[in-house]
Scaffold this motif. Sequence first.
Motif, short mmCIF file in Angstrom:
data_model
loop_
_atom_site.label_atom_id
_atom_site.label_comp_id
_atom_site.label_asym_id
_atom_site.label_seq_id
_atom_site.Cartn_x
_atom_site.Cartn_y
_atom_site.Cartn_z
N GLU A 205 27.05 -37.16 10.19
CA GLU A 205 28.00 -36.06 10.40
C GLU A 205 27.42 -34.70 9.99
O GLU A 205 27.48 -33.75 10.78
CB GLU A 205 29.31 -36.34 9.65
N LYS B 237 26.55 -31.49 12.56
CA LYS B 237 27.07 -30.14 12.30
C LYS B 237 25.91 -29.14 12.20
O LYS B 237 25.97 -28.07 12.82
CB LYS B 237 27.89 -30.11 11.02
N ASN B 238 24.86 -29.49 11.48
CA ASN B 238 23.71 -28.60 11.35
C ASN B 238 23.03 -28.38 12.70
O ASN B 238 22.63 -27.26 13.03
CB ASN B 238 22.72 -29.18 10.34
N ASP C 229 25.16 -26.00 14.71
CA ASP C 229 25.05 -24.66 14.14
C ASP C 229 23.73 -24.00 14.52
O ASP C 229 23.69 -22.83 14.90
CB ASP C 229 25.19 -24.69 12.62
#
Length: 94
Positions: A66, A70-71, A74
């Motif tokens: 997860e 997300k990284n 981004d």
Amino acid sequence: MDQIDPNTAAALQNLSPKDKQELNTFVQGESQKAQIQHTIHELNSMCFKKCVTSRISSGSLDRSEEPCIKNCVDRYMDANMTVIRHLEKMRTLG
């Protein structure tokens, strides 16, 4: 790209200027939607391949996947914004 049927081409020529503008606006909107969908698909594919390394056995990601996703998202968005800002700067400078 496919050729336009002669009957369709004739019908397009007969559109009023207002109708041509509305059609153009619609086509531009659909093109933007398609580009967004393509970008999302590309992002999903890239980040999934990079981050989901375990066997999927449940309906959720494991604890390392997860944050990785997300990284990844981004960083992808940051890179795209950097490119867009650079292109805008180049456009305004000539």
